[in-house]
Design an enzyme around this catalytic site. Structure first.
Site, PDB file in Angstrom:
ATOM      1  N   SER A  83       0.824  -1.216   0.000  1.00 18.73           N
ATOM      2  CA  SER A  83       0.000   0.000   0.000  1.00 18.73           C
ATOM      3  C   SER A  83       0.860   1.269   0.000  1.00 18.73           C
ATOM      4  CB  SER A  83      -0.983  -0.001   1.166  1.00 18.73           C
ATOM      5  OG  SER A  83      -0.319   0.186   2.391  1.00 18.73           O
ATOM      6  N   MET A  98      10.541  -7.036   3.869  1.00 23.63           N
ATOM      7  CA  MET A  98      10.705  -7.701   5.150  1.00 23.63           C
ATOM      8  C   MET A  98      11.957  -8.575   5.239  1.00 23.63           C
ATOM      9  SD  MET A  98       8.637  -6.271   6.906  1.00 23.63           S
ATOM     10  CE  MET A  98       7.021  -5.689   7.349  1.00 23.63           C
ATOM     11  N   LEU A 110      18.564  -5.927   5.067  1.00 25.03           N
ATOM     12  CA  LEU A 110      19.631  -5.763   4.071  1.00 25.03           C
ATOM     13  C   LEU A 110      20.989  -5.916   4.756  1.00 25.03           C
ATOM     14  CD1 LEU A 110      18.092  -2.726   2.172  1.00 25.03           C
ATOM     15  CD2 LEU A 110      18.438  -5.022   1.214  1.00 25.03           C
ATOM     16  N   ASN A 165      13.435   4.030   4.209  1.00 26.77           N
ATOM     17  CA  ASN A 165      12.494   3.020   4.715  1.00 26.77           C
ATOM     18  C   ASN A 165      11.375   3.726   5.460  1.00 26.77           C
ATOM     19  OD1 ASN A 165      11.559   0.377   5.490  1.00 26.77           O
ATOM     20  ND2 ASN A 165      12.419   0.738   7.520  1.00 26.77           N
ATOM     21  N   HIS A 180       8.709   3.024   8.708  1.00 31.91           N
ATOM     22  CA  HIS A 180       8.550   2.146   9.866  1.00 31.91           C
ATOM     23  C   HIS A 180       7.329   2.612  10.658  1.00 31.91           C
ATOM     24  CE1 HIS A 180       9.936  -0.566  13.014  1.00 31.91           C
ATOM     25  NE2 HIS A 180       9.602   0.378  13.879  1.00 31.91           N
TER      26      HIS A 180
HETATM   27  C1  GAR Z   1       3.888  -0.776   6.736  1.00 31.24           C
HETATM   28  O1  GAR Z   1       3.116  -0.533   7.883  1.00 31.24           O
HETATM   29  C2  GAR Z   1       5.333  -0.454   6.984  1.00 31.24           C
HETATM   30  O2  GAR Z   1       5.513   0.650   7.828  1.00 31.24           O
HETATM   31  C3  GAR Z   1       5.812  -1.715   7.646  1.00 31.24           C
HETATM   32  O3  GAR Z   1       5.173  -2.744   6.934  1.00 31.24           O
HETATM   33  C4  GAR Z   1       3.941  -2.267   6.421  1.00 31.24           C
HETATM   34  C5  GAR Z   1       3.924  -2.529   4.942  1.00 31.24           C
HETATM   35  O4  GAR Z   1       2.666  -2.208   4.427  1.00 31.24           O
HETATM   36  N1  GAR Z   1       7.229  -1.843   7.573  1.00 31.24           N
HETATM   37  C6  GAR Z   1       7.966  -2.366   8.545  1.00 31.24           C
HETATM   38  O5  GAR Z   1       7.495  -2.827   9.561  1.00 31.24           O
HETATM   39  C7  GAR Z   1       9.453  -2.377   8.283  1.00 31.24           C
HETATM   40  N2  GAR Z   1      10.150  -2.767   9.436  1.00 31.24           N
HETATM   41  P1  GAR Z   1       2.470  -2.051   2.849  1.00 31.24           P
HETATM   42  O6  GAR Z   1       3.050  -3.317   2.210  1.00 31.24           O
HETATM   43  O7  GAR Z   1       0.981  -1.982   2.681  1.00 31.24           O
HETATM   44  O8  GAR Z   1       3.178  -0.797   2.417  1.00 31.24           O
END
Ligand code: GAR
Length: 212
Positions: free
Chosen positions: A24, A101, A104, A118, A120
């Site tokens: 998203s 996920m 790196l 990134n 978070h």
């Molecule tokens: C998001 O909430 C992002 O902040 C988190 O994963 C989700 C991905 O959603 N990222 C992490 O936790 C990184 N450590 P998306 O695939 O709908 O963008």
């Protein structure tokens, strides 16, 4: 981290989006690019998961995509080396991690220092790592939020570009808080990419300045 001053380039940028799932945040950035709000093109969408919804979305829209199967590589270093070759071949200006996920490797982070960002779902440096919305609820903090930051080898610890604050409500569940944070993510992530290619992101040591 060096104390040299870095200034993001003012140009039409070529971005590579790395994702592993829903996508998203990638979609929000893509939409902002389509609307002419960001001076960049998505030159590559990379995934370690071939069926990730965000990856399929990119393919359906005719964007260039690349999937590399982690199990086909002996270790994480060689996997990341292959990604690095693909990134350099495409002259990518900025790598945008959008729910990627996999951690790196340090050599990859260093090779593209200040060229990887990134998002978070917490107010870093509080709650690095995974399942951080639940951790924020369990800790009892009143506010959480989202952070866009540069990526350095120390996970979730790079210089902070933008943050958005979200209240944590007494009856919040992991789902309700995640949804409220995600709404803010979809605002600040496109904004950060926009600022980057407007040449308005300056990094001094570990502090980021947004130039007028
Ligand atoms: C998001 O909430 C992002 O902040 C988190 O994963 C989700 C991905 O959603 N990222 C992490 O936790 C990184 N450590 P998306 O695939 O709908 O963008």
């Amino acid at each position: 981290m060096s104390e040299n001053v870095f200034r993001s380039p003012r140009k039409r940028g070529r971005i590579a989006v790395f994702l592993s799932g829903r996508g998203s945040n990638f979609m929000a950035i893509h939409e902002a690019i389509e609307a002419g709000e960001i001076n960049a093109d998505v030159a590559l969408v990379f995934s370690n998961k071939k069926e990730a919804p965000g990856f399929l979305f990119a393919r359906d829209r005719g964007l260039e995509t690349l999937y590399l199967r982690p199990k086909s590589f002996p270790d994480r270093e060689s996997y990341d080396q292959e990604i690095a070759r693909e990134i350099e071949a495409r002259e990518i200006d900025l790598i945008v991690l959008a729910g990627y996920m996999r951690i790196l490797t340090a050599p990859f982070c260093e090779r593209f220092l200040l060229r990887i960002i990134n998002i978070h779902p917490a107010l870093l440096p509080s709650f690095p790592g995974l399942h951080v919305q639940q951790k924020a609820i369990d800790w009892g903090v009143r506010f959480s939020g989202a952070t866009v930051h540069f990526v350095i080898p120390e996970v979730d610890m790079g210089p902070i570009i933008l943050q958005a604050v979200v209240p944590v409500l007494q009856d919040d569940t992991e789902e309700s808080l995640s949804a409220r944070i995600l709404k803010e993510e979809h605002k600040i992530y496109p904004e950060a990419v926009k600022l980057f290619f407007e040449g308005r992101v300056e990094v001094r040591g570990r502090k980021v300045f947004i130039l007028d």
